[in-house]
Design a protein around this motif. Structure first.
Motif, PDB file in Angstrom:
ATOM      1  N   UNK A  69      35.859 -13.434 -63.600  1.00 44.37           N
ATOM      2  CA  UNK A  69      34.632 -12.471 -63.449  1.00 44.37           C
ATOM      3  C   UNK A  69      33.902 -12.950 -64.848  1.00 44.37           C
ATOM      4  N   UNK A  70      32.659 -12.686 -64.702  1.00 47.46           N
ATOM      5  CA  UNK A  70      31.790 -12.974 -65.828  1.00 47.46           C
ATOM      6  C   UNK A  70      31.812 -12.112 -66.953  1.00 47.46           C
ATOM      7  N   UNK A  71      31.858 -10.757 -66.645  1.00 46.29           N
ATOM      8  CA  UNK A  71      32.031  -9.806 -67.397  1.00 46.29           C
ATOM      9  C   UNK A  71      33.017  -8.580 -67.106  1.00 46.29           C
ATOM     10  N   UNK A  72      33.547  -7.755 -68.102  1.00 48.31           N
ATOM     11  CA  UNK A  72      34.221  -6.608 -67.795  1.00 48.31           C
ATOM     12  C   UNK A  72      33.776  -5.641 -68.694  1.00 48.31           C
ATOM     13  N   UNK A  73      33.791  -4.410 -68.370  1.00 47.39           N
ATOM     14  CA  UNK A  73      33.139  -3.251 -68.874  1.00 47.39           C
ATOM     15  C   UNK A  73      34.394  -2.196 -69.000  1.00 47.39           C
ATOM     16  N   UNK A  74      35.026  -2.271 -69.903  1.00 42.99           N
ATOM     17  CA  UNK A  74      36.463  -1.426 -70.117  1.00 42.99           C
ATOM     18  C   UNK A  74      36.376  -0.162 -70.389  1.00 42.99           C
ATOM     19  N   UNK A  75      36.074   0.910 -69.229  1.00 42.22           N
ATOM     20  CA  UNK A  75      35.929   2.147 -69.377  1.00 42.22           C
ATOM     21  C   UNK A  75      37.189   3.153 -69.310  1.00 42.22           C
ATOM     22  N   UNK A  76      38.018   2.520 -68.857  1.00 46.74           N
ATOM     23  CA  UNK A  76      39.373   3.351 -68.492  1.00 46.74           C
ATOM     24  C   UNK A  76      40.003   3.607 -69.770  1.00 46.74           C
ATOM     25  N   UNK A 111      41.107 -20.928 -64.774  1.00 47.69           N
ATOM     26  CA  UNK A 111      39.711 -21.196 -64.136  1.00 47.69           C
ATOM     27  C   UNK A 111      38.563 -20.814 -64.455  1.00 47.69           C
ATOM     28  N   UNK A 112      38.234 -20.576 -65.775  1.00 46.96           N
ATOM     29  CA  UNK A 112      36.818 -20.290 -66.285  1.00 46.96           C
ATOM     30  C   UNK A 112      36.413 -21.153 -67.277  1.00 46.96           C
ATOM     31  N   UNK A 113      35.210 -21.604 -67.263  1.00 47.75           N
ATOM     32  CA  UNK A 113      34.484 -22.579 -68.428  1.00 47.75           C
ATOM     33  C   UNK A 113      34.500 -21.681 -69.587  1.00 47.75           C
ATOM     34  N   UNK A 114      34.149 -20.409 -69.642  1.00 49.00           N
ATOM     35  CA  UNK A 114      34.048 -19.828 -70.685  1.00 49.00           C
ATOM     36  C   UNK A 114      34.767 -18.283 -70.284  1.00 49.00           C
ATOM     37  N   UNK A 115      35.235 -17.669 -71.368  1.00 43.90           N
ATOM     38  CA  UNK A 115      36.034 -16.452 -70.963  1.00 43.90           C
ATOM     39  C   UNK A 115      34.965 -15.157 -70.622  1.00 43.90           C
ATOM     40  N   UNK A 116      35.497 -14.243 -69.825  1.00 45.05           N
ATOM     41  CA  UNK A 116      34.602 -13.092 -69.545  1.00 45.05           C
ATOM     42  C   UNK A 116      34.180 -12.371 -70.772  1.00 45.05           C
ATOM     43  N   UNK A 117      32.998 -11.841 -70.808  1.00 45.73           N
ATOM     44  CA  UNK A 117      32.641 -10.893 -71.723  1.00 45.73           C
ATOM     45  C   UNK A 117      33.147  -9.477 -71.591  1.00 45.73           C
ATOM     46  N   UNK A 118      33.978  -9.069 -72.653  1.00 48.04           N
ATOM     47  CA  UNK A 118      34.441  -7.648 -72.553  1.00 48.04           C
ATOM     48  C   UNK A 118      33.600  -6.879 -73.378  1.00 48.04           C
ATOM     49  N   UNK A 119      33.119  -5.820 -72.560  1.00 44.80           N
ATOM     50  CA  UNK A 119      32.634  -4.744 -73.249  1.00 44.80           C
ATOM     51  C   UNK A 119      33.600  -3.458 -73.472  1.00 44.80           C
ATOM     52  N   UNK A 163      39.393 -11.425 -79.952  1.00 51.03           N
ATOM     53  CA  UNK A 163      38.418 -12.297 -79.970  1.00 51.03           C
ATOM     54  C   UNK A 163      38.592 -13.664 -81.101  1.00 51.03           C
ATOM     55  N   UNK A 164      39.503 -13.205 -82.000  1.00 51.53           N
ATOM     56  CA  UNK A 164      39.890 -14.251 -82.842  1.00 51.53           C
ATOM     57  C   UNK A 164      40.959 -15.359 -81.969  1.00 51.53           C
ATOM     58  N   UNK A 165      41.576 -14.964 -80.860  1.00 48.40           N
ATOM     59  CA  UNK A 165      42.200 -15.837 -80.178  1.00 48.40           C
ATOM     60  C   UNK A 165      41.391 -16.493 -79.176  1.00 48.40           C
ATOM     61  N   UNK A 166      40.163 -16.186 -79.132  1.00 46.04           N
ATOM     62  CA  UNK A 166      39.240 -16.950 -78.165  1.00 46.04           C
ATOM     63  C   UNK A 166      38.640 -16.172 -77.088  1.00 46.04           C
ATOM     64  N   UNK A 167      38.864 -15.075 -76.992  1.00 43.52           N
ATOM     65  CA  UNK A 167      38.107 -14.091 -75.989  1.00 43.52           C
ATOM     66  C   UNK A 167      36.882 -13.550 -76.591  1.00 43.52           C
ATOM     67  N   UNK A 168      35.898 -12.999 -75.574  1.00 42.93           N
ATOM     68  CA  UNK A 168      34.439 -12.704 -76.009  1.00 42.93           C
ATOM     69  C   UNK A 168      34.276 -11.268 -76.159  1.00 42.93           C
ATOM     70  N   UNK A 169      34.806 -10.627 -77.041  1.00 46.69           N
ATOM     71  CA  UNK A 169      34.573  -8.945 -77.030  1.00 46.69           C
ATOM     72  C   UNK A 169      33.540  -8.412 -77.874  1.00 46.69           C
ATOM     73  N   UNK A 170      32.894  -7.409 -77.267  1.00 41.95           N
ATOM     74  CA  UNK A 170      31.961  -6.577 -77.999  1.00 41.95           C
ATOM     75  C   UNK A 170      32.255  -5.346 -78.018  1.00 41.95           C
ATOM     76  N   UNK A 171      31.984  -4.306 -79.088  1.00 43.34           N
ATOM     77  CA  UNK A 171      32.369  -2.984 -78.838  1.00 43.34           C
ATOM     78  C   UNK A 171      31.183  -2.171 -78.744  1.00 43.34           C
ATOM     79  N   UNK A 172      31.165  -1.161 -77.856  1.00 46.03           N
ATOM     80  CA  UNK A 172      30.138  -0.160 -77.785  1.00 46.03           C
ATOM     81  C   UNK A 172      30.683   1.128 -78.121  1.00 46.03           C
ATOM     82  N   UNK A 173      29.827   1.840 -79.100  1.00 44.63           N
ATOM     83  CA  UNK A 173      30.282   3.259 -79.519  1.00 44.63           C
ATOM     84  C   UNK A 173      29.260   4.094 -79.135  1.00 44.63           C
ATOM     85  N   UNK A 174      29.345   4.579 -77.807  1.00 46.33           N
ATOM     86  CA  UNK A 174      28.276   5.844 -77.437  1.00 46.33           C
ATOM     87  C   UNK A 174      28.428   7.057 -78.263  1.00 46.33           C
TER      88      UNK A 174
END
Length: 313
Positions: A69-76, A111-119, A163-174
């Motif tokens: 996947x290109x991106x994941x929005x983690x709402x669960x 199988x991905x050139x870059x990790x999925x963006x995790x929101x 993120x320090x391990x190499x994943x691409x994560x960003x935090x949303x605070x709604x």
């Protein structure tokens, strides 16, 4: 907001929730291939035209998505503040385990050139009670005021670790969000339900409606998640999602009554619904999100309430 390449894939966990439905609709409209994940055993009919694939899974035990996947929005996750006091360890373990299982599975992908963006969706409730009326920005101090907040701050720290391990994560605070499809247990649905149950001329029994909170329409919140998911890069690790305006509960009630076409009722405060400590006014600042991505809320709170009342009738 521009669309995305049809080949881009977005995974939404908790896809059958209040925000998940709106996010799936917005993503599909922008050209994302949408994969939904839910604890529910089957996909709801409303999601069928929006999703290319649906996974039923308990994310506390495993990550089910096999394709890249290109991106994941983690709402669960467990998302109500009040019930978290009754079973604190459940909230902490469940919300943490979901992040661990997701991120450990993503670390193993080759199988991905870059990790999925995790929101990672946290909450504006992580902030300490403000001492002034100044809107809370991302630098404001946090405070552990409930097991739910503990679990969200843990989620944020886990994603910082990954993120320090190499994943691409960003935090949303709604901050608070409202709109069509919201379930009871929140202010607008609860007041609307109470208005429909009361007899004409009777007072409305409620909690303290003098407190003011920051409300954003769920469709604007979904748009913010999509911006964070699809951006080429992000300069910060945490972004607030808020309207920048706080509204008293009494004004919310007045708009609900107007949307229903009935007079605004007298209110009788139920002492059992009062909190020992309740901050009079909380406002969020989304200036960081606006400055970097151009996001701003487009749907006025009165329209949000009208749409909710019309949808719930």
């Amino acid at each position: 907001m521009s669309g995305v390449e049809a080949s881009k894939t977005l995974v939404i966990t908790g896809v059958d929730g209040f925000v998940g439905h709106h996010l799936a609709a917005a993503a599909a409209a922008e050209g994302w291939r949408v994969i939904g994940v839910s604890y529910s055993p089957a996909m709801s009919p409303a999601l069928a035209p929006l999703l290319s694939r649906f996974y039923s899974a308990d994310l506390r035990t495993h990550w089910p998505v096999q394709e890249p996947a290109d991106a994941i929005v983690h709402l669960a996750g467990l998302a109500a503040v009040g019930p978290s006091f009754a079973d604190p360890q459940l909230y902490i373990e469940a919300n943490s385990a979901m992040v661990t299982n997701m991120c450990e599975a993503l670390l193993k992908r080759t199988d991905q050139a870059k990790p999925a963006r995790i929101v990672g969706v946290s909450t504006g409730a992580v902030y300490a009670a403000p001492r002034t009326d100044r809107p809370l920005d991302e630098e404001a101090p946090t405070a552990v005021t409930s097991p739910y907040v503990v679990s969200k701050l843990l989620l944020e720290n886990q994603l910082a670790y990954y993120s320090a391990r190499g994943l691409d994560a960003v935090i949303a605070r709604p901050f608070n969000h409202i709109g069509p499809g919201q379930a009871t247990g929140f202010l607008v649905p609860d007041l609307t339900a109470a208005m429909r149950k009361r007899e004409p001329g009777e007072p409305l029994v409620a909690g303290d409606l003098s407190t003011a909170r920051d409300y954003t329409d769920v469709r604007d919140v979904a748009a913010a998640y999509l911006l964070l998911a699809g951006a080429d890069r992000h300069e910060q690790s945490v972004y607030n999602i808020a309207s920048g305006r706080s509204v008293e509960g009494r004004q919310i009630l007045a708009w609900i009554a107007r949307s229903m076409g009935v007079p605004e009722p007298d209110v009788r405060v139920d002492p059992n619904r009062l909190r020992a400590v309740d901050v009079p006014r909380i406002t969020g600042s989304a200036q960081r999100l606006r400055a970097e991505f151009g996001w701003r809320p487009l749907i006025d709170i009165q329209r949000s309430i009208e749409d909710y009342v019309g949808n719930a009738s």
